[in-house]
Design an enzyme around this catalytic site. Structure first.
Site, PDB file in Angstrom:
ATOM      1  CD  GLU A 271      -2.813  -1.156   2.452  1.00 15.66           C
ATOM      2  OE1 GLU A 271      -2.635  -0.284   3.326  1.00 15.66           O
ATOM      3  OE2 GLU A 271      -3.711  -2.019   2.527  1.00 15.66           O
ATOM      4  CG  HIS A 294      -5.950  -0.135   5.047  1.00 21.55           C
ATOM      5  ND1 HIS A 294      -4.768  -0.805   5.170  1.00 21.55           N
ATOM      6  CD2 HIS A 294      -6.672  -0.473   6.152  1.00 21.55           C
ATOM      7  CE1 HIS A 294      -4.757  -1.516   6.274  1.00 21.55           C
ATOM      8  NE2 HIS A 294      -5.915  -1.330   6.893  1.00 21.55           N
TER       9      HIS A 294
END
Length: 411
Positions: A271, A294
Site C-alpha cells: 500500500e 484501507h
C-alpha cells in the site's frame, strides 16, 4: 540501561503522538494532567523518528510509523507505546517486551465502521452496482436485471468470526441472509449463524465470502487459486482484513474468467505510504471490483473512539500499573492503591526473581500490603503495594534484584 524509573509529576511526562491521532486522545491525556504532549500530523522515520522518541515517556502511532528495535533502543525513557489502530505489525513487539515496554492497541473501537462498510459492499456487489456505475461514468447505459440479486435468502460466509465478523453476521441476518462462519477458535454463534465444518465447506456454499482474519504466517495467501476455484460460480469476495490474505493475481484470474462476479478489496499486499503516491494493482482494470484505500475503520466515530480507548490504556498503565489488554506483555488487572505506594518490577522470567524480591523487602523491614504477579515466556511483571514511608527504600532494594529489566514507583 538504568532500570529504575522514579515517578514524576504527570505534567513532566512527555507523550509523542504521530500520524494525526484524533484530538480525543490529547483531550483524555490532558484531563488526567498529562500536559507535555507533542503531536505530528504524519508518520516519522529515520532521524526524525529517533529525535522524536529520544525523551518520550509515551509514544502513540497509527499504522505507518515503523517502530523497530533500533527505534525502541533509542528511547530510554519510553514507558508504554500505543497503537491507535487494530494492527501492531509495525512494532517490534518482542524487543519492546524485552525492554519492559507494554504495547496497547484498539482492537474493538472501529468494529462498527468496518461492519457497515462490508455490509454496504455486499449489497452493492450482489446488485452489480460497481460495474453499472463504471459504465455510466464512461457515458454508457446498462439497465438490466441480469446478475442482480437481493441480499435476502443469500448465504454469507464469514472467515474469522471475531468482533467484526460476529457483528457483520448479525447485521446480515437483519437483511434476511443466511450466515455461515469459520474460525480457528471455538466461537459461540450469534443469531442463526452456523459454523462450517471447514473452510472448503464455507467457500462452496457462500454467495459472498468476507474475510476478517489477522495477518499471520497461517493466513498468508489463505485465499489463493485453489480456494477461489472452490467458491460458487458467480459468487463474490470481500477482503477488509489484511492485504496478504488474498493472492491478488489468483483473484484477478478468477474475475477475468467470470468465475467470480465481483469483489470488494480494502487492503492490499503493498500500500502507498501517504496520499500522494500512485496506486497500482492488477485489480484496477475490472469494473466489477470495488477498491477502497484501507478505510474500513476510517470514520469520524471510529477515530474518536480509538483515541479515547488507547489513551485510556496508556493512562491506566502510567497511573495504576494495569497492563490489561497489552499485546506483548504479561496482563495484570489492578485495583486502586489509595494511601499506599505501588512498586512495578519488570524482570526476565527466570527462576527465583520473586523470591529475591521478597527476601530483600523482608530484610529491609518493609511490609507488603498486596502483591500481584503475571509472566509470559520471557518476562515477569510483579506489582507490590507498600506503605508510603517504606516506598523509596523498597524501590532501591527491588532495583538491585538480579535480572531486573526496569522498576518504577507510583505514589
Amino acid at each position: 540501561m538504568n532500570p529504575s524509573r522514579l515517578s514524576r509529576p504527570r505534567s513532566q511526562l512527555k507523550a509523542v503522538l504521530l500520524e494525526g491521532i484524533h484530538p480525543s486522545a490529547v483531550e483524555a491525556l490532558q484531563r488526567e494532567g498529562y500536559t507535555h504532549i507533542v503531536t505530528h500530523p504524519k508518520a516519522l522515520a529515520g532521524a526524525d523518528l529517533l529525535d522524536a522518541v529520544a525523551d518520550a515517556h509515551f509514544l502513540g502511532i497509527r499504522s505507518r510509523t515503523q517502530v523497530t528495535g533500533d527505534v525502541l533502543r533509542h528511547a530510554p525513557r519510553l514507558t508504554a507505546l500505543g497503537c491507535f489502530c487494530i494492527g501492531t505489525n509495525q512494532v517490534d513487539l518482542k524487543t519492546a517486551m524485552r525492554l519492559g515496554i507494554p504495547v496497547f492497541n484498539a482492537p474493538f473501537s472501529n468494529t462498527r465502521s468496518v461492519a457497515e462498510l462490508v455490509l454496504a459492499e455486499i449489497i452493492m456487489l450482489l446488485r452489480g452496482i460497481p460495474e453499472k456505475n463504471a459504465i455510466l461514468h464512461r457515458g454508457g447505459w446498462m439497465k438490466s436485471a441480469a446478475d442482480s440479486y437481493e441480499a435476502r435468502g443469500k448465504t454469507l460466509g464469514i472467515v474469522g468470526y471475531g468482533h467484526i465478523g460476529t457483528q457483520i453476521g448479525v447485521l446480515a441476518e437483519q437483511l434476511g441472509m443466511n450466515v455461515v462462519f469459520r474460525d480457528v477458535e471455538a466461537r459461540l454463534p450469534l443469531g442463526n449463524a452456523r459454523e462450517a465444518a471447514s473452510l472448503d465447506e464455507l467457500l462452496e456454499v457462500a454467495d459472498v465470502v468476507t474475510l476478517h482474519v489477522p495477518e499471520t504466517p497461517e493466513t498468508m495467501n489463505m485465499i489463493g487459486a485453489a480456494q477461489l476455484a472452490r467458491m460458487k460460480r458467480g459468487s463474490h469476495l470481500v477482503n477488509a482484513s489484511r492485504g496478504t490474505v488474498v493472492d491478488i493475481d489468483a483473484l484477478a484470474a478468477a474475475l477475468e474468467s467470470r468465475h467470480l462476479h465481483g469483489a470488494a478489496i480494502d487492503v492490499f499486499p503493498v500500500e502507498p505510504q501517504g496520499n500522494d503516491p500512485v496506486f497500482t494493482s492488477a485489480l484496477t482494470r475490472f469494473d466489477n471490483v470495488l477498491l477502497t484505500p484501507h478505510i474500513g475503520g476510517s470514520t469520524s466515530e471510529a477515530q474518536v473512539n480509538i483515541g479515547k480507548e488507547v489513551a485510556a490504556k496508556l493512562i491506566r498503565y502510567s497511573s495504576n500499573g494495569s497492563t490489561t489488554s497489552a499485546v506483548n506483555f504479561p496482563e495484570v488487572a489492578l485495583p486502586q492503591h489509595t494511601g499506599r505506594s505501588r512498586l512495578l518490577h519488570i524482570h526476565r522470567n527466570v527462576p527465583g526473581v520473586l523470591a529475591h524480591v521478597n527476601e530483600r523487602l523482608s530484610a529491609a523491614g518493609i511490609n507488603i500490603a498486596a502483591q500481584y504477579l503475571s509472566t509470559n515466556e520471557e518476562v515477569g511483571y510483579v506489582v507490590i503495594d507498600v506503605d508510603q514511608e517504606g516506598s523509596d527504600p523498597a524501590l532501591a532494594e527491588m532495583c538491585q534484584v538480579p535480572d531486573t529489566i526496569r522498576c518504577r514507583i507510583l505514589y
